[in-house]
Scaffold this active site. Sequence first.
Site, PDB file in Angstrom:
ATOM      1  N   ARG A  62     -37.348  14.722 -46.131  1.00  0.00           N
ATOM      2  CA  ARG A  62     -35.893  14.665 -46.272  1.00  0.00           C
ATOM      3  C   ARG A  62     -35.446  13.431 -47.068  1.00  0.00           C
ATOM      4  O   ARG A  62     -34.456  13.484 -47.802  1.00  0.00           O
ATOM      5  CB  ARG A  62     -35.250  14.657 -44.882  1.00  0.00           C
ATOM      6  N   HIS A  66     -32.612  13.166 -50.122  1.00  0.00           N
ATOM      7  CA  HIS A  66     -31.414  12.323 -50.058  1.00  0.00           C
ATOM      8  C   HIS A  66     -31.445  11.219 -51.110  1.00  0.00           C
ATOM      9  O   HIS A  66     -30.409  10.706 -51.501  1.00  0.00           O
ATOM     10  CB  HIS A  66     -31.249  11.734 -48.651  1.00  0.00           C
ATOM     11  N   GLY A  72     -29.843  10.123 -58.800  1.00  0.00           N
ATOM     12  CA  GLY A  72     -31.188  10.520 -59.205  1.00  0.00           C
ATOM     13  C   GLY A  72     -32.246   9.879 -58.329  1.00  0.00           C
ATOM     14  O   GLY A  72     -31.952   9.094 -57.421  1.00  0.00           O
ATOM     15  N   SER A  76     -32.631   4.469 -54.453  1.00  0.00           N
ATOM     16  CA  SER A  76     -31.380   3.805 -54.034  1.00  0.00           C
ATOM     17  C   SER A  76     -31.144   3.962 -52.536  1.00  0.00           C
ATOM     18  O   SER A  76     -30.583   3.073 -51.891  1.00  0.00           O
ATOM     19  CB  SER A  76     -30.180   4.339 -54.824  1.00  0.00           C
ATOM     20  N   ASN A  94     -26.654  10.214 -43.386  1.00  0.00           N
ATOM     21  CA  ASN A  94     -27.841   9.394 -43.119  1.00  0.00           C
ATOM     22  C   ASN A  94     -27.776   8.596 -41.819  1.00  0.00           C
ATOM     23  O   ASN A  94     -28.794   8.399 -41.154  1.00  0.00           O
ATOM     24  CB  ASN A  94     -28.071   8.419 -44.283  1.00  0.00           C
ATOM     25  N   PRO A 162     -24.907  17.235 -49.657  1.00  0.00           N
ATOM     26  CA  PRO A 162     -24.626  18.550 -49.072  1.00  0.00           C
ATOM     27  C   PRO A 162     -24.507  18.448 -47.551  1.00  0.00           C
ATOM     28  O   PRO A 162     -25.319  17.783 -46.910  1.00  0.00           O
ATOM     29  CB  PRO A 162     -25.860  19.379 -49.467  1.00  0.00           C
ATOM     30  N   HIS A 192     -36.474  23.215 -44.146  1.00  0.00           N
ATOM     31  CA  HIS A 192     -36.095  23.282 -42.727  1.00  0.00           C
ATOM     32  C   HIS A 192     -37.051  24.148 -41.912  1.00  0.00           C
ATOM     33  O   HIS A 192     -36.736  24.527 -40.796  1.00  0.00           O
ATOM     34  CB  HIS A 192     -34.645  23.773 -42.586  1.00  0.00           C
ATOM     35  N   THR A 193     -38.208  24.447 -42.445  1.00  0.00           N
ATOM     36  CA  THR A 193     -39.286  25.059 -41.668  1.00  0.00           C
ATOM     37  C   THR A 193     -39.970  24.004 -40.800  1.00  0.00           C
ATOM     38  O   THR A 193     -40.789  24.334 -39.938  1.00  0.00           O
ATOM     39  CB  THR A 193     -40.318  25.739 -42.593  1.00  0.00           C
ATOM     40  N   ASP A 246     -37.016  25.109 -37.074  1.00  0.00           N
ATOM     41  CA  ASP A 246     -37.731  26.390 -37.038  1.00  0.00           C
ATOM     42  C   ASP A 246     -38.365  26.532 -35.661  1.00  0.00           C
ATOM     43  O   ASP A 246     -39.467  26.052 -35.421  1.00  0.00           O
ATOM     44  CB  ASP A 246     -38.809  26.442 -38.126  1.00  0.00           C
ATOM     45  N   THR A 249     -42.315  28.060 -35.403  1.00  0.00           N
ATOM     46  CA  THR A 249     -43.444  27.163 -35.693  1.00  0.00           C
ATOM     47  C   THR A 249     -42.862  25.809 -36.132  1.00  0.00           C
ATOM     48  O   THR A 249     -42.822  25.507 -37.322  1.00  0.00           O
ATOM     49  CB  THR A 249     -44.352  27.731 -36.814  1.00  0.00           C
ATOM     50  N   ASP A 254     -44.268  26.843 -43.140  1.00  0.00           N
ATOM     51  CA  ASP A 254     -44.561  28.246 -43.458  1.00  0.00           C
ATOM     52  C   ASP A 254     -43.245  28.952 -43.775  1.00  0.00           C
ATOM     53  O   ASP A 254     -42.207  28.299 -43.899  1.00  0.00           O
ATOM     54  CB  ASP A 254     -45.299  28.919 -42.281  1.00  0.00           C
TER      55      ASP A 254
END
Length: 331
Positions: A62, A66, A72, A76, A94, A162, A192-193, A246, A249, A254
């Site tokens: 993650r 971020h 970019g 930062s 954050n 987002p 987000h698995t 998830d 699992t 996956d």
Amino acid sequence: MPAVAVALCAAVVALAALGGARARELSPGYYDASCPHVYDTVRRVIQEARAADPRILASLLRLHFHDCFVNGCDGSLLLDETPTMRSEKAANANVGSARGFPVVDDIKAALEHACPGVVSCADILALAAEISVELAGGPYWRVMLGRRDGMAANFDGAQILPSPQDPLDNLTKKFADLGLDDTDFVALQGAHTIGRAQCQSIQDRLYNFSGTEQPDPTLDRAYLAELRQRCPAAAGGDDTGLNDLDPVTPDRFDNSYYANIQRNRGVLRSDQAMLSAPEESAESTGPIVGRFASSQAQFFQSFSTAMIKMGNIAPLTGSMGEVRRNCRAVN
Ligand code: HEM
Ligand SMILES: *[C@@H]1O[C@H](CO)[C@@H](O)[C@H](O)[C@H]1NC(C)=O
Ligand SMILES: *[C@@H]1O[C@H](CO)[C@@H](O)[C@H](O)[C@H]1NC(C)=O
């Protein structure tokens, strides 16, 4: 030449230069001579951290996202607050949520020992993301390297990361603005698995969806009951309880995340929205969810491609920026 034409030409030249710089300067072998064991060193530190904290793989993945979405991929995000500079770590997305910073420090320390002043913090995040995905059972890709570190944090930029509360159209636009199309968007959400979400990230879906005082109608009823047990309505102000993103699992990379969505068991509103947002809105993303649910190979292929694209967002190269000695502060 009219001013408009001049501006247009300048823009085209600038874009061409940017494209050229990216293609020329980021490469998988960037540290082959200057720090040949960079990959193994990062991997070893992550393995050590993982023994104590299996969730660290998700947290590191993650951080790269971020970082890349704000100014970019320039490290930062890693800069701490100073009297004159607001840290991105204090932004809504954050604060109390982004984690793994001490492990990034450990990686940096190991690399400063092996090859002082050579490997940027932005590249550490790109490497850590790939290694984390691989260690969790996901795909492998060759990480593009050679990014340099930025000299400033962008708190305001981090405030518009987002959000799960953003409507689907707003989310796809935030990705498209950075050159990531709907396939990239749906694939990247597949991160987000693995990992966890705090109750505060889903509380509105469970009790008061869009101010209706009803739960989100697109959330499976049995799953709603489970989530409500873990995230009580009046938790005495503490809504930091954790939920598997998830549940099938939780720590394995996956494609079960997409099957969950097909069963109305996406955890975040933004997860489920890719399939269940008002019809016209999910027209493009819905079929991609179906494709990844039925083919892990296609998910892995698209995820790898999208991660490389995300890692290419506005890197600093050449003599731009610097290689930080400490990821938390400019030199
Ligand atoms: C529409 C875009 C996205 C939104 C709205 C979003 C939102 C969130 C939220 C709200 C959480 C839980 C935070 C918490 O409760 O503390 C989360 C966790 C996470 N996100 Fe995303 N995310 C998005 C895209 C991505 C992308 C592109 C990646 C990586 C490629 C990613 C990787 C992760 C991971 C791995 C976690 C778990 C972290 C941990 O357990 O420490 N997310 N995300
Ligand atoms: C979504 O984007 C539109 C247009 O940019 C904006 O007006 C609106 O406030 C956004 N919605 C949310 C909830 O952020
Ligand atoms: C539900 O949300 C709406 C709008 O955000 C708010 O006005 C209302 O007070 C909330 N209801 C409860 C019971 O919290």
